[in-house]
Design a protein around this motif. Structure first.
Motif, PDB file in Angstrom:
ATOM      1  N   LYS A   6       0.856  -1.180   0.000  1.00 47.52           N
ATOM      2  CA  LYS A   6       0.000   0.000   0.000  1.00 47.52           C
ATOM      3  C   LYS A   6       0.898   1.239   0.000  1.00 47.52           C
ATOM      4  CE  LYS A   6      -3.553  -2.583   2.007  1.00 47.52           C
ATOM      5  NZ  LYS A   6      -4.820  -2.735   2.348  1.00 47.52           N
ATOM      6  N   TYR A   9       1.583   3.155   5.513  1.00 47.52           N
ATOM      7  CA  TYR A   9       1.284   2.340   6.694  1.00 47.52           C
ATOM      8  C   TYR A   9       1.524   3.202   7.927  1.00 47.52           C
ATOM      9  CZ  TYR A   9       1.574  -1.709   3.604  1.00 47.52           C
ATOM     10  OH  TYR A   9       1.362  -2.601   2.593  1.00 47.52           O
ATOM     11  N   GLU A 116      -2.823   1.257   5.404  1.00 43.65           N
ATOM     12  CA  GLU A 116      -3.190   0.368   6.503  1.00 43.65           C
ATOM     13  C   GLU A 116      -2.706   0.938   7.827  1.00 43.65           C
ATOM     14  OE1 GLU A 116      -2.993  -4.374   7.542  1.00 43.65           O
ATOM     15  OE2 GLU A 116      -2.353  -3.665   5.583  1.00 43.65           O
TER      16      GLU A 116
END
Length: 158
Positions: A6, A9, A116
């Motif tokens: 992603k 984080y 995330e």
């Protein structure tokens, strides 16, 4: 096939060993030369965004920009990061690492929108079990009395 990374984080909480393991797994996905580490004491939100947007000489399969201590950032830094995450640099992953942060902080909300949020805290009621778990992860066992004694000696400040 490995999970796709992603763009961002947030890895935070009071369980520092778990945070360190997560960060180690993330770092292992990048060449050592493609990892930039910064600390909030010397890095503003603008500096972190500039590091993400900089072209790396050894980026190859991607870059990882780590910023430690993000709980120390103020609202303007979080706004800059949120704006960056609207259009993050391709092949760059931003890892924001901190201590005690909540899911409703501006930085957590910004990361959650595109990345995330991993928050790990040690419950104070389960401190003895947590100490035993730390021994186990290092291949050593400690009985309940030894864990209690250790907590009594060093206190509960993880």
């Amino acid at each position: 096939m490995a999970d796709a990374l992603k763009p961002a984080y947030l890895i935070a909480g009071t369980d520092r060993p778990k945070i360190d393991r997560a960060l180690q797994r993330l770092r292992a996905r990048f060449d050592a030369d493609a990892v930039d580490v910064h600390h909030v004491n010397e890095t503003t939100g603008d500096d972190a965004v500039a590091a993400c947007n900089a072209l790396g000489l050894f980026a190859g399969d991607g870059r990882l920009v780590i910023v430690e201590g993000v709980e120390g950032w103020k609202a303007p830094d979080a706004k800059v990061i949120a704006a960056y995450l609207q259009a993050p640099a391709p092949a760059t992953t931003l890892a924001l690492v901190g201590d005690a942060l909540k899911k409703d902080t501006p930085i957590a909300k910004a990361v959650a929108a595109v990345g995330e949020v991993l928050l790990w805290d040690v419950p104070q009621r389960g401190l003895q079990g947590w100490v035993a778990e730390q021994f186990e992860t290092r291949g050593v066992s400690a009985d309940a009395e030894a864990c209690r004694a250790l907590i009594a000696l060093v206190g509960d400040d993880l």
